[in-house]
Motif scaffolding. Structure first.
Motif, PDB file in Angstrom:
ATOM      1  N   THR A 519     -43.358 -12.971   7.527  1.00 20.37           N
ATOM      2  CA  THR A 519     -42.716 -14.065   6.858  1.00 20.37           C
ATOM      3  C   THR A 519     -41.616 -13.203   5.952  1.00 20.37           C
ATOM      4  O   THR A 519     -41.869 -12.256   5.354  1.00 20.37           O
ATOM      5  CB  THR A 519     -43.459 -15.147   5.667  1.00 20.37           C
ATOM      6  OG1 THR A 519     -44.503 -15.287   6.612  1.00 20.37           O
ATOM      7  CG2 THR A 519     -42.700 -15.705   5.003  1.00 20.37           C
ATOM      8  N   PRO A 520     -40.170 -13.531   5.937  1.00 22.76           N
ATOM      9  CA  PRO A 520     -39.181 -12.789   5.236  1.00 22.76           C
ATOM     10  C   PRO A 520     -39.454 -12.833   3.543  1.00 22.76           C
ATOM     11  O   PRO A 520     -39.870 -13.680   3.277  1.00 22.76           O
ATOM     12  CB  PRO A 520     -37.965 -13.560   5.523  1.00 22.76           C
ATOM     13  CG  PRO A 520     -38.341 -14.782   6.110  1.00 22.76           C
ATOM     14  CD  PRO A 520     -39.735 -14.747   6.572  1.00 22.76           C
ATOM     15  N   ASN A 521     -38.842 -11.866   2.847  1.00 22.31           N
ATOM     16  CA  ASN A 521     -38.811 -11.915   1.452  1.00 22.31           C
ATOM     17  C   ASN A 521     -37.640 -11.780   0.875  1.00 22.31           C
ATOM     18  O   ASN A 521     -36.470 -11.753   1.651  1.00 22.31           O
ATOM     19  CB  ASN A 521     -39.963 -10.818   0.771  1.00 22.31           C
ATOM     20  CG  ASN A 521     -39.723  -9.457   1.256  1.00 22.31           C
ATOM     21  OD1 ASN A 521     -38.467  -9.232   1.825  1.00 22.31           O
ATOM     22  ND2 ASN A 521     -40.508  -8.544   1.373  1.00 22.31           N
ATOM     23  N   ASN A 522     -37.351 -11.525  -0.522  1.00 20.99           N
ATOM     24  CA  ASN A 522     -35.957 -11.375  -1.235  1.00 20.99           C
ATOM     25  C   ASN A 522     -35.169 -12.527  -1.041  1.00 20.99           C
ATOM     26  O   ASN A 522     -33.980 -12.336  -0.614  1.00 20.99           O
ATOM     27  CB  ASN A 522     -35.268 -10.016  -0.654  1.00 20.99           C
ATOM     28  CG  ASN A 522     -36.070  -8.769  -1.089  1.00 20.99           C
ATOM     29  OD1 ASN A 522     -36.670  -8.669  -2.091  1.00 20.99           O
ATOM     30  ND2 ASN A 522     -36.280  -7.757  -0.208  1.00 20.99           N
ATOM     31  N   LEU A 523     -35.882 -13.687  -0.945  1.00 22.31           N
ATOM     32  CA  LEU A 523     -35.027 -14.853  -0.668  1.00 22.31           C
ATOM     33  C   LEU A 523     -34.028 -15.166  -2.110  1.00 22.31           C
ATOM     34  O   LEU A 523     -34.287 -14.710  -3.127  1.00 22.31           O
ATOM     35  CB  LEU A 523     -35.694 -16.090  -0.469  1.00 22.31           C
ATOM     36  CG  LEU A 523     -36.486 -16.103   0.712  1.00 22.31           C
ATOM     37  CD1 LEU A 523     -37.263 -17.144   1.055  1.00 22.31           C
ATOM     38  CD2 LEU A 523     -35.542 -15.670   2.011  1.00 22.31           C
ATOM     39  N   GLU A 524     -32.788 -15.905  -1.871  1.00 24.13           N
ATOM     40  CA  GLU A 524     -32.133 -16.356  -3.014  1.00 24.13           C
ATOM     41  C   GLU A 524     -33.057 -17.504  -3.638  1.00 24.13           C
ATOM     42  O   GLU A 524     -33.583 -18.163  -3.167  1.00 24.13           O
ATOM     43  CB  GLU A 524     -30.705 -16.640  -2.744  1.00 24.13           C
ATOM     44  CG  GLU A 524     -29.654 -15.683  -1.950  1.00 24.13           C
ATOM     45  CD  GLU A 524     -29.482 -14.643  -2.777  1.00 24.13           C
ATOM     46  OE1 GLU A 524     -29.333 -14.945  -4.097  1.00 24.13           O
ATOM     47  OE2 GLU A 524     -28.990 -13.583  -2.398  1.00 24.13           O
ATOM     48  N   CYS A 525     -32.323 -17.816  -4.880  1.00 22.56           N
ATOM     49  CA  CYS A 525     -33.024 -18.883  -5.755  1.00 22.56           C
ATOM     50  C   CYS A 525     -33.145 -20.316  -5.227  1.00 22.56           C
ATOM     51  O   CYS A 525     -33.799 -21.051  -5.405  1.00 22.56           O
ATOM     52  CB  CYS A 525     -32.609 -18.815  -7.196  1.00 22.56           C
ATOM     53  SG  CYS A 525     -30.808 -19.351  -7.117  1.00 22.56           S
ATOM     54  N   TRP A 526     -32.059 -20.428  -4.037  1.00 23.93           N
ATOM     55  CA  TRP A 526     -31.899 -21.713  -3.757  1.00 23.93           C
ATOM     56  C   TRP A 526     -32.487 -21.763  -2.117  1.00 23.93           C
ATOM     57  O   TRP A 526     -32.269 -22.807  -1.417  1.00 23.93           O
ATOM     58  CB  TRP A 526     -30.570 -22.223  -3.546  1.00 23.93           C
ATOM     59  CG  TRP A 526     -29.323 -21.279  -2.872  1.00 23.93           C
ATOM     60  CD1 TRP A 526     -29.328 -21.214  -1.663  1.00 23.93           C
ATOM     61  CD2 TRP A 526     -28.767 -20.011  -3.268  1.00 23.93           C
ATOM     62  NE1 TRP A 526     -28.451 -20.295  -1.210  1.00 23.93           N
ATOM     63  CE2 TRP A 526     -28.308 -19.729  -2.184  1.00 23.93           C
ATOM     64  CE3 TRP A 526     -28.541 -19.632  -4.338  1.00 23.93           C
ATOM     65  CZ2 TRP A 526     -27.277 -18.533  -2.204  1.00 23.93           C
ATOM     66  CZ3 TRP A 526     -27.803 -18.394  -4.400  1.00 23.93           C
ATOM     67  CH2 TRP A 526     -27.110 -17.841  -3.370  1.00 23.93           C
ATOM     68  N   GLN A 527     -33.054 -20.903  -1.600  1.00 27.14           N
ATOM     69  CA  GLN A 527     -33.622 -20.727  -0.107  1.00 27.14           C
ATOM     70  C   GLN A 527     -35.073 -20.924  -0.032  1.00 27.14           C
ATOM     71  O   GLN A 527     -35.673 -20.554  -1.216  1.00 27.14           O
ATOM     72  CB  GLN A 527     -33.219 -19.468   0.366  1.00 27.14           C
ATOM     73  CG  GLN A 527     -31.772 -18.915   0.575  1.00 27.14           C
ATOM     74  CD  GLN A 527     -31.317 -17.697   1.060  1.00 27.14           C
ATOM     75  OE1 GLN A 527     -32.099 -16.718   0.708  1.00 27.14           O
ATOM     76  NE2 GLN A 527     -30.369 -17.438   1.565  1.00 27.14           N
ATOM     77  N   SER A 528     -35.482 -21.383   1.172  1.00 21.92           N
ATOM     78  CA  SER A 528     -36.966 -21.508   1.452  1.00 21.92           C
ATOM     79  C   SER A 528     -36.885 -21.143   3.021  1.00 21.92           C
ATOM     80  O   SER A 528     -36.233 -21.183   3.816  1.00 21.92           O
ATOM     81  CB  SER A 528     -37.343 -22.977   1.339  1.00 21.92           C
ATOM     82  OG  SER A 528     -36.782 -23.950   2.174  1.00 21.92           O
ATOM     83  N   THR A 529     -38.327 -21.065   3.843  1.00 20.72           N
ATOM     84  CA  THR A 529     -38.627 -20.395   4.925  1.00 20.72           C
ATOM     85  C   THR A 529     -39.367 -21.580   5.903  1.00 20.72           C
ATOM     86  O   THR A 529     -40.265 -21.827   5.215  1.00 20.72           O
ATOM     87  CB  THR A 529     -39.082 -18.982   5.070  1.00 20.72           C
ATOM     88  OG1 THR A 529     -40.535 -18.972   4.226  1.00 20.72           O
ATOM     89  CG2 THR A 529     -38.218 -18.072   4.326  1.00 20.72           C
ATOM     90  N   THR A 530     -39.277 -21.383   7.113  1.00 25.06           N
ATOM     91  CA  THR A 530     -40.180 -22.209   8.033  1.00 25.06           C
ATOM     92  C   THR A 530     -40.215 -21.495   9.441  1.00 25.06           C
ATOM     93  O   THR A 530     -39.035 -21.044   9.955  1.00 25.06           O
ATOM     94  CB  THR A 530     -39.362 -23.501   8.294  1.00 25.06           C
ATOM     95  OG1 THR A 530     -39.354 -24.439   7.009  1.00 25.06           O
ATOM     96  CG2 THR A 530     -40.360 -24.378   9.224  1.00 25.06           C
TER      97      THR A 530
END
Length: 820
Positions: A519-530
């Motif tokens: 699973t990726p990390n260091n996302l921006e405050c407005w981002q989510s993952t699927t």
């Protein structure tokens, strides 16, 4: 080497101009035939200056010094002051001298002499050549005084003036120019002596300096033509139809004499003349003429004067040309010679018989006895040859050529033999190949070996192929190949997207491997993952809040990752001050700065003016600016300046806010400098040393831009040249004369005559015109020429005609075209 008048005017240009009579109304030349000179003064030759006999002039001898005002010298050069340095006028002499005079302020006699032994009631011509020594534009500048000479004839007591005339003003020229002037008069009853005078008729001052040469005194009579019974003025014939006989007659025009007395003369060369005893009538019958002869008549107005060389004139010359017939030429047997009495020549006709075509072994010889070609020779015999050879006769090398090659022995097998047959001219081949072997394996072949002359078995069973772990092989004798059988185990199914299956040839099974992505990390405050099983990867979703728009150009926006929102900052710049009077400030939303616009009112303009040589020009600075100041690049502060040289002059005109800059571009206009004036046919061409916008004229009134004047009659012309913008006019005289190149006697007024107005300009003139065969058609001696293109009153055909012109000992030959 000395140059005479003819050297300059005829040999170099060959188209001179002569004075027309109208230019010197007080003077004039003899219009008829003249006698030999009674008196001639050419002042001799030599490099040392000399003095005239006492009483010849009222001027003082310079005595080997510079001839200042009132002095004269007799010299072979005129290299004094700024005068033209010239040679004398007399043709064909070496170091010829002339009378050189620096005129005095008071009039005087340039020259005087007494002529004795004249005949009474006889017309005479007194002439002399003059030249103005002061060049145009010399020391005297535009104020140079022209020369002006008065001709006078007095009785021998020097108390009675018999005749006089003046040359008129002879102005300075840019090049030296000798001109001849003459005065005609008639002696009185009982008058046998006169005094000839040449006097200064010009003004004193700077100029009026001259040279005098070739003073001639001779009798003047009628123009006297000589014609035969057919109105011809000459005769031309071949000796085959001589002797010549006819009556020739002297025909005077009665312009001078009231009565005529004759003495006929004959000459064999046209130079030495002998009186014909008893032939004293206007007509003479000539008979038995078998060689070329010339006839003329001495003519006097009174019988007593006929034997006095000072009182006679001569008629034109009647020339009888006898052409000696040539001997008959030697001819060939096929030729015919015919004599033509008209052309006085033999013409040979006939053609040698054509040489016949022959074979290479033959020869031809022309027989002048039988006047035919004789052919001899035998072809060479043909040689013996082989069956394969061929013989052909070569007409070029004239030999038999044998060609052909014995047929090449054919290639044979090892079991064969070859024999050449001279009857059939071919090779005979015999023998049989051994039988090939049978019962071969499928992979075997047989090949015949020509070396051992036997069959050889070759071939190898195909190698068993490599196979997979699940395969088996069997050799097939029918197809002669290995057959492979077996099937690979099926690949496993139901794998995850990140898994792969690889077949293991050692275990002969499929092996499964692979790991799911982290699973990726260091996302921006407005981002989510699927995780996506389609792309087999984690998908990142979300959109940054949009940046604010409609900002001012000086504002900037910055995203705050802590608050996850945009922050705005920035301040507009201040409006500038201290602008010039013509400037304005406007804030630009595009460049986001205050933009200063406006241009200082500055007007540039050029003015192009011309400056005439040796003049000044006022430059006036005009402007619409009120109460301006002026600043010239030369330092002046006035509204105008005066200049005397060409160039560029700039002035700035300003009131502190509005400014005009004027550039005056001044072009110098040179006064025209005449390099030369030449005559080409009937055309006068004026050549200048300098370039420019100049105008040209022959009368000083009507000017043209072209320097070429076409279809001009012979005469003395005054050349005028000036600039289109300046007042100064440069003047030069030009003597225009040309020998016509063609004539069209059709009565239209153009080129109807072959004309030469030369009598009044030379001491001795002769003109002869011939046809292409040398027949004399026209002659004129010491008179002008105006030939109408006829012979025996019949119009001559269109053709070229030849002339011989002799002028004061010089001869000119050429031809012209007569076109009807």
């Amino acid at each position: 080497m000395r140059n005479t008048f003819l050297d300059h005017k005829v040999l170099i240009i060959f188209c001179i101009s002569f004075f027309s009579k109208g230019l010197h109304a007080q003077l004039g030349f003899c219009q008829g035939n003249s006698g030999d000179p009674i008196f001639s003064e050419n002042f001799g030759t030599g490099t040392q200056d000399s003095q005239l006999p006492p009483g010849t002039t009222t001027y003082t001898y310079a005595n080997n010094q510079n001839p200042n005002d009132g002095l004269y010298t007799v010299s072979s050069n005129s290299n004094y002051f700024d005068w033209f340095d010239i040679n004398d006028h007399t043709p064909n002499d070496t170091n010829g001298r002339m009378l050189i005079i620096n005129s005095d302020f008071s009039a005087g006699e340039f020259y005087r002499t007494t002529i004795n032994g004249l005949c009474e009631n006889t017309t005479y011509e007194f002439s002399s050549w003059l030249i103005n020594l002061s060049p145009a534009g010399g020391f005297c500048g535009a104020g140079v005084i022209p020369i002006n000479v008065r001709f006078e004839i007095w009785d021998n007591t020097d108390t009675n003036l018999l005749a006089s005339g003046t040359t008129g003003n002879i102005t300075s020229t840019t090049a030296p120019d000798w001109n001849q002037y003459a005065l005609v008069f008639q002696s009185l009853p009982a008058q046998t002596s006169v005094i000839l005078k040449m006097l200064n008729n010009g003004s004193g001052g700077c100029g009026n300096d001259l040279a005098i040469d070739d003073i001639v005194f001779k009798s003047c009579g009628d123009s006297i033509a000589v014609e035969d019974s057919n109105n011809n003025d000459n005769a031309s014939l071949c000796s085959s139809i001589s002797p010549y006989s006819d009556t020739i007659t002297a025909i005077p025009d009665n312009a001078v004499f009231n009565s005529h007395f004759y003495q006929w003369q004959v000459s064999t060369d046209g130079i030495t003349w002998v009186d014909l005893v008893g032939e004293t009538n206007a007509s003479i019958t000539v008979t038995g003429v078998t060689t070329t002869s010339f006839y003329r008549a001495k003519v006097a107005e009174f019988a007593a004067n006929l034997n006095n060389a000072d009182c006679i004139t001569f008629s034109d010359i009647f020339q009888i040309i006898i052409t000696q017939a040539p001997a008959q030429p030697v001819i060939e047997c096929w030729q015919i010679a015919t004599f033509n009495d008209v052309s006085c020549s033999w013409s040979v006709t006939g053609t040698q018989p054509i040489q016949p075509a022959i074979e290479c072994w033959q020869t031809t010889t022309f027989n002048n006895t039988t006047c035919i070609w004789e052919v001899t020779g035998t072809q060479p015999a043909q040689p013996a040859i082989e069956c394969w050879e061929m013989a052909n006769f070569n007409n070029t090398s004239c030999i038999w050529e044998v060609t052909g090659t014995q047929p090449a022995q054919p290639a044979i097998e090892c079991w064969q033999t070859a024999t050449f047959n001279n009857i059939t001219c071919v090779w005979d081949v015999n023998g049989t190949q051994p039988v090939a072997p049978t019962n071969l394996e499928c992979w075997q072949t047989t090949t015949f070996n020509n070396g051992t002359c036997a069959w050889v078995l070759v071939g190898t069973q195909p190698v068993q192929p490599a196979i997979e772990c699940w395969q088996t092989t069997t050799f097939n004798n029918a197809t002669c190949i290995w057959d492979i059988t077996g099937t690979q185990p099926a690949m496993p199914t139901g794998l995850e997207c990140w898994e792969i299956a690889i077949f293991n040839n050692t275990t002969c099974t499929w092996e499964v491997s692979g790991t799911q992505p982290l699973t990726p990390n260091n996302l921006e405050c407005w981002q989510s993952t699927t995780f996506s099983i389609v792309s087999c990867s984690w998908l990142i979703t979300g959109i940054q809040p949009p940046a604010p728009n409609n900002l001012e150009c000086w504002e900037i926006s910055t995203f705050n990752n802590a608050t996850c929102g945009w922050e705005i900052s920035g301040t507009q710049s201040l409006e500038p001050t201290n602008l010039e009077c013509w400037e304005t400030a406007t804030f630009s939303e595009v460049s986001c700065i205050w933009e200063i616009t406006g241009t200082q009112p500055l007007d540039f303009r050029d003015e192009f003016l011309s400056l005439c040589e040796n003049e000044t020009l006022l430059l006036q600075a005009t402007s619409s600016i009120i109460n301006p100041s002026y600043d010239w690049d030369s330092g002046e502060m006035t509204s105008s300046i005066t200049i005397d040289s060409a160039g560029s002059y700039e002035v700035e005109i300003t009131d502190g806010c509005f400014t005009e800059i004027i550039t005056f571009i001044i072009t110098a206009i040179e006064n025209p400098i005449i390099e030369s004036v030449v005559s080409e046919g009937s055309t006068i061409i004026i050549n200048l040393l300098n370039d420019g916008d100049y105008l040209y004229s022959l009368d000083g009134i009507d000017f043209q831009t072209s320097n070429i004047f076409s279809n001009r009659q012979s005469g003395l012309y005054t050349i005028y040249v000036k600039s289109n913008e300046c007042d100064l006019v440069v003047i030069q005289e030009h003597l225009h004369f040309f020998i016509p190149k063609f004539m069209t006697p059709n009565g239209d007024g153009d080129n109807d005559f072959f004309s030469l107005n030369i009598l009044e300009f030379f001491i001795s003139t002769e003109v002869y015109i011939f046809d292409r065969y040398g027949k004399l058609l026209f002659s004129a001696i010491n008179r002008n020429v105006n030939w109408d293109g006829t012979f025996n009153n019949s119009r001559l055909p269109t053709s070229d005609y030849w002339y011989v012109i002799k002028i004061d000992g010089q001869e000119f030959k050429g031809h012209f075209t007569l076109k009807n």
